[in-house]
Write a protein that holds these residues in place. Structure first.
Motif: not given
Ligand code: AHM
Ligand code: MG
Length: 344
Positions: A85-96, A108-116, A142-147
């Motif tokens: 999940m770290d490099h697909g560009g869909h997530l801005c962060c994760m929590a486990s 080095q990877f793009p961030t996206g619109r979702y949090a997992l 995601r709630k935080s503004p920007g990408n």
């Protein structure tokens, strides 16, 4: 003899694409993100299925066992989900559940619109006994503004905001059950082709339970309302379908899944067993909220005894909550018992 063909052959990917096509502006990004997750899940399923074998190999003292085989399975699951999940560009962060802090996306990877949010291997104390275990997941927008990088604000949202949640159960077969707020569907992994195929369309929870699941060994530490509620479920009364049967695996995903299909109420109350965990054992973000989302989508309910689980505002990544989850009528009755006992 070949396995009989279901009347409709729908893969998980096809199902997700069909769900998405109902939204005119959908880009397919969501499906793509979940398919990344599914790759990790298939790897976990494979490892879980040979868990016993890995132990035999270890005992025999073989030295050339792959690193993967000796890694504890919950660490393996955490690692594979992260790496998928770290490099697909869909997530801005994760929590486990396995990580103390928020898990950032590497720079080095793009961030996206979702949090997992995920519990990589729930019920892992059952692994050595070859008992069903599971992976639980949930996704917020995601709630935080920007990408840029995500923040804790992106995961510390009420469950009501979830856009998707589900679980995978590693049992006699591996199943993935999920909802994107349009009902609940279940898919069984056909290991010969590596595809999750639709096996349970539009799952509905029975309207009334006939099973209860709770660790009654802890009863001495429960409040009066909890004790009276379980006692009530055990007291015979033909007209209201009592006594209920007890079924408790001690693997939340497995207990929940059985209750979802057969009609059962699961209870993990607050208890006084461990002063460090006054709200019971289960976590809001990784266990209670995702399953509450699935339960509600299947026509059921989930409560901490006073509040709807999906209304709880988590304050910390590892907040815990009491959990009663099952058919609406059973959960409402639980709340009544707690109210009457003045608990909470
Ligand atoms: P885990 O996340 O460390 O695996 O713990 C959660 C598990 C749940 O699957 C299950 O419902 C519960 O712990 C069982 O707890 P207990 O052994 O206290 O009955
Ligand atoms: Mg867990």
């Amino acid at each position: 003899m070949p396995t009989p063909m279901p009347h409709k052959l729908v893969t998980l990917q096809r199902h997700m694409l069909e769900q998405q096509s109902k939204f005119p502006y959908a880009t397919g990004e969501f499906t793509s993100m979940l398919m990344d997750f599914v790759v990790a899940v298939k790897l976990i399923s494979r490892e879980v299925n040979k868990a016993g074998l890995a132990e035999v190999l270890g005992d025999a003292g073989h030295e050339n066992v792959q690193d993967e085989l000796v890694m504890k399975l919950d660490e393996f699951a955490q690692d594979r989900i992260y790496k998928a999940m770290d490099h697909g560009g869909h997530l801005c962060c994760m929590a486990s559940e396995e990580e103390k802090d928020l898990i950032p996306i590497p720079p080095q990877f793009p961030t996206g619109r979702y949090a997992l949010m995920f519990d990589p291997l729930d019920g892992s104390s059952n692994i050595d006994a070859n008992v069903s275990i599971g992976t639980i997941f949930a996704i917020h927008r995601r709630k935080s503004p920007g990408n840029g990088p995500g923040t804790v604000e992106d995961v510390l949202q009420v469950g009501n905001n979830l856009v998707c949640a589900g679980y995978v159960i590693y049992g006699p077969s591996t199943m993935l059950v999920y909802s994107t707020a349009a009902g609940v569907a279940g898919f069984t992994l056909d290991p010969s082709i590596g595809e999750f195929c639709l096996s349970h369309e539009d799952i509905r929870m029975p309207e009334k339970a006939k099973i209860y699941s709770a660790n009654e060994g802890n009863q001495a530490f429960w409040g009066e309302g909890d004790r009276k509620y379980i006692q009530y479920l055990k007291t015979p009364d033909k007209d209201s379908g009592r006594p209920y049967s007890t079924r408790y695996i001690g693997s939340l995903v497995a207990d929940f899944h059985r209750n979802l299909l057969y009609g059962g109420v699961f209870l993990y109350p607050a208890d006084r067993k461990d002063p460090k965990k006054p709200a019971g054992k289960l976590r809001v973000l990784y266990e209670a909220a995702p399953l509450a989302f699935v339960a509600e989508q299947a026509g059921g309910a989930a409560s901490d005894g006073k509040h709807r689980i999906l209304d709880i505002q988590p304050k910390g990544l590892h907040d815990r909550t009491p959990l009663c989850i099952g058919p609406k009528a059973d959960v409402a009755l639980y709340e009544k018992f707690l109210r009457e006992a003045g608990d909470h």
